[in-house]
Design a protein around this motif. Structure first.
Motif, PDB file in Angstrom:
ATOM      1  N   GLU A  51     -53.054  35.471  -0.082  1.00 32.22           N
ATOM      2  CA  GLU A  51     -52.884  36.903  -0.583  1.00 32.22           C
ATOM      3  C   GLU A  51     -52.038  37.725   0.553  1.00 32.22           C
ATOM      4  N   LEU A  52     -52.367  37.522   1.801  1.00 27.47           N
ATOM      5  CA  LEU A  52     -51.489  38.109   2.934  1.00 27.47           C
ATOM      6  C   LEU A  52     -50.093  37.793   2.874  1.00 27.47           C
ATOM      7  N   MET A  53     -49.644  36.492   2.553  1.00 28.39           N
ATOM      8  CA  MET A  53     -48.403  35.873   2.430  1.00 28.39           C
ATOM      9  C   MET A  53     -47.805  36.559   1.396  1.00 28.39           C
ATOM     10  N   GLU A  54     -48.406  36.649   0.042  1.00 31.55           N
ATOM     11  CA  GLU A  54     -47.580  37.487  -1.176  1.00 31.55           C
ATOM     12  C   GLU A  54     -47.571  38.760  -0.920  1.00 31.55           C
ATOM     13  N   TYR A  55     -48.260  39.470  -0.193  1.00 28.60           N
ATOM     14  CA  TYR A  55     -48.235  40.914   0.237  1.00 28.60           C
ATOM     15  C   TYR A  55     -46.893  40.998   1.102  1.00 28.60           C
ATOM     16  N   LEU A  56     -46.966  40.084   2.240  1.00 28.39           N
ATOM     17  CA  LEU A  56     -45.799  40.395   3.190  1.00 28.39           C
ATOM     18  C   LEU A  56     -44.333  39.973   2.558  1.00 28.39           C
ATOM     19  N   ARG A  57     -44.393  39.051   1.733  1.00 26.08           N
ATOM     20  CA  ARG A  57     -43.236  38.761   1.000  1.00 26.08           C
ATOM     21  C   ARG A  57     -42.587  39.758   0.164  1.00 26.08           C
ATOM     22  N   GLU A  58     -43.591  40.609  -0.360  1.00 25.51           N
ATOM     23  CA  GLU A  58     -43.165  41.636  -1.143  1.00 25.51           C
ATOM     24  C   GLU A  58     -42.511  42.664  -0.414  1.00 25.51           C
ATOM     25  N   VAL A  59     -43.129  42.957   0.849  1.00 21.28           N
ATOM     26  CA  VAL A  59     -42.764  43.792   1.950  1.00 21.28           C
ATOM     27  C   VAL A  59     -41.535  43.326   2.673  1.00 21.28           C
ATOM     28  N   ARG A  60     -41.246  42.106   2.797  1.00 22.11           N
ATOM     29  CA  ARG A  60     -40.042  41.553   3.386  1.00 22.11           C
ATOM     30  C   ARG A  60     -38.861  41.868   2.332  1.00 22.11           C
ATOM     31  N   ASN A  61     -39.175  41.486   0.994  1.00 23.40           N
ATOM     32  CA  ASN A  61     -38.091  41.864   0.101  1.00 23.40           C
ATOM     33  C   ASN A  61     -37.601  42.971  -0.097  1.00 23.40           C
ATOM     34  N   GLY A  62     -38.383  44.066   0.285  1.00 26.55           N
ATOM     35  CA  GLY A  62     -38.123  45.448   0.080  1.00 26.55           C
ATOM     36  C   GLY A  62     -37.322  46.100   1.196  1.00 26.55           C
ATOM     37  N   VAL A  63     -37.360  45.278   2.696  1.00 27.50           N
ATOM     38  CA  VAL A  63     -36.656  45.707   3.674  1.00 27.50           C
ATOM     39  C   VAL A  63     -35.431  45.364   3.637  1.00 27.50           C
ATOM     40  N   GLU A  64     -34.375  46.211   3.943  1.00 27.00           N
ATOM     41  CA  GLU A  64     -33.164  45.879   3.865  1.00 27.00           C
ATOM     42  C   GLU A  64     -32.487  45.534   5.135  1.00 27.00           C
ATOM     43  N   ASP A  65     -33.214  46.114   6.384  1.00 30.81           N
ATOM     44  CA  ASP A  65     -32.534  45.783   7.628  1.00 30.81           C
ATOM     45  C   ASP A  65     -33.025  44.635   8.254  1.00 30.81           C
ATOM     46  N   ALA A  66     -32.170  43.686   8.727  1.00 32.17           N
ATOM     47  CA  ALA A  66     -32.489  42.307   9.344  1.00 32.17           C
ATOM     48  C   ALA A  66     -33.265  42.474  10.356  1.00 32.17           C
ATOM     49  N   ASP A  67     -33.301  43.395  11.319  1.00 33.52           N
ATOM     50  CA  ASP A  67     -34.137  43.748  12.400  1.00 33.52           C
ATOM     51  C   ASP A  67     -35.464  43.898  11.905  1.00 33.52           C
ATOM     52  N   ASP A  68     -35.735  44.677  10.925  1.00 37.54           N
ATOM     53  CA  ASP A  68     -36.929  44.820  10.233  1.00 37.54           C
ATOM     54  C   ASP A  68     -37.636  43.663   9.470  1.00 37.54           C
ATOM     55  N   ARG A  69     -36.907  42.642   9.141  1.00 44.04           N
ATOM     56  CA  ARG A  69     -37.019  41.513   8.253  1.00 44.04           C
ATOM     57  C   ARG A  69     -37.837  40.669   9.188  1.00 44.04           C
ATOM     58  N   ARG A  70     -37.160  40.587  10.508  1.00 45.91           N
ATOM     59  CA  ARG A  70     -37.786  39.468  11.181  1.00 45.91           C
ATOM     60  C   ARG A  70     -39.126  39.247  11.612  1.00 45.91           C
ATOM     61  N   PRO A  71     -39.774  40.394  11.942  1.00 42.02           N
ATOM     62  CA  PRO A  71     -41.273  40.408  12.078  1.00 42.02           C
ATOM     63  C   PRO A  71     -42.003  39.980  11.138  1.00 42.02           C
ATOM     64  N   CYS A  72     -41.483  40.421   9.956  1.00 41.98           N
ATOM     65  CA  CYS A  72     -42.312  39.863   8.767  1.00 41.98           C
ATOM     66  C   CYS A  72     -42.177  38.280   8.509  1.00 41.98           C
ATOM     67  N   GLU A  73     -40.993  37.688   8.637  1.00 46.17           N
ATOM     68  CA  GLU A  73     -40.589  36.442   8.305  1.00 46.17           C
ATOM     69  C   GLU A  73     -41.467  35.746   9.452  1.00 46.17           C
ATOM     70  N   ARG A  74     -41.601  36.252  10.802  1.00 42.94           N
ATOM     71  CA  ARG A  74     -42.410  35.345  11.721  1.00 42.94           C
ATOM     72  C   ARG A  74     -43.937  35.148  11.462  1.00 42.94           C
ATOM     73  N   VAL A  75     -44.472  36.558  10.854  1.00 41.08           N
ATOM     74  CA  VAL A  75     -45.991  36.715  10.629  1.00 41.08           C
ATOM     75  C   VAL A  75     -45.965  35.842   9.192  1.00 41.08           C
ATOM     76  N   LEU A  76     -45.036  35.534   8.454  1.00 46.68           N
ATOM     77  CA  LEU A  76     -45.070  34.770   7.272  1.00 46.68           C
ATOM     78  C   LEU A  76     -45.258  33.352   7.520  1.00 46.68           C
ATOM     79  N   ARG A  77     -44.334  32.982   8.601  1.00 46.99           N
ATOM     80  CA  ARG A  77     -44.280  31.320   9.235  1.00 46.99           C
ATOM     81  C   ARG A  77     -45.829  31.208   9.972  1.00 46.99           C
ATOM     82  N   LEU A  78     -46.280  32.188  10.473  1.00 46.79           N
ATOM     83  CA  LEU A  78     -47.483  32.072  11.166  1.00 46.79           C
ATOM     84  C   LEU A  78     -48.716  31.773  10.451  1.00 46.79           C
ATOM     85  N   LEU A  79     -48.775  32.796   9.291  1.00 41.73           N
ATOM     86  CA  LEU A  79     -49.954  32.656   8.148  1.00 41.73           C
ATOM     87  C   LEU A  79     -49.509  31.340   7.177  1.00 41.73           C
ATOM     88  N   GLY A  80     -48.285  30.911   7.254  1.00 44.74           N
ATOM     89  CA  GLY A  80     -48.175  29.705   6.606  1.00 44.74           C
ATOM     90  C   GLY A  80     -48.913  28.546   7.358  1.00 44.74           C
TER      91      GLY A  80
END
Length: 88
Positions: free
Chosen positions: A4-33
């Protein structure tokens, strides 16, 4: 929960335009995975261990109780340097 957290973070990540802001979401997604994978593997091990655990419990339940032997607890037994201890 991780899913559920991964689904939520994917939605947040997909709504972020700036690459610098996307990196933390992607890192947390990898950790959750990785956490989800480890939890899944652990659950498989626990499920696989259940039959052996139950078999061991059954063997202990039907084992005769241990017999206790009271060695040297009689009155006048010898202890230590050859002295007799009274009242035991």
């Amino acid at each position: 929960m991780e899913r559920e957290l991964m689904e939520y973070l994917r939605e947040v990540r997909n709504g972020v335009e700036d690459a610098d802001d996307r990196r933390p979401c992607e890192r947390v997604l990898r950790l959750l995975g990785r956490a989800h994978l480890r939890h899944t593997q652990l659950l498989e091990k626990v499920i696989d261990a259940r039959p052996a655990f139950l078999r061991s419990q059954a063997e202990q339940r039907f084992r005769p109780p241990p017999r206790l032997a009271l060695v040297g607890a009689t009155s006048g037994s010898r202890h230590g340097c050859g002295r007799t201890v009274r009242g035991l």
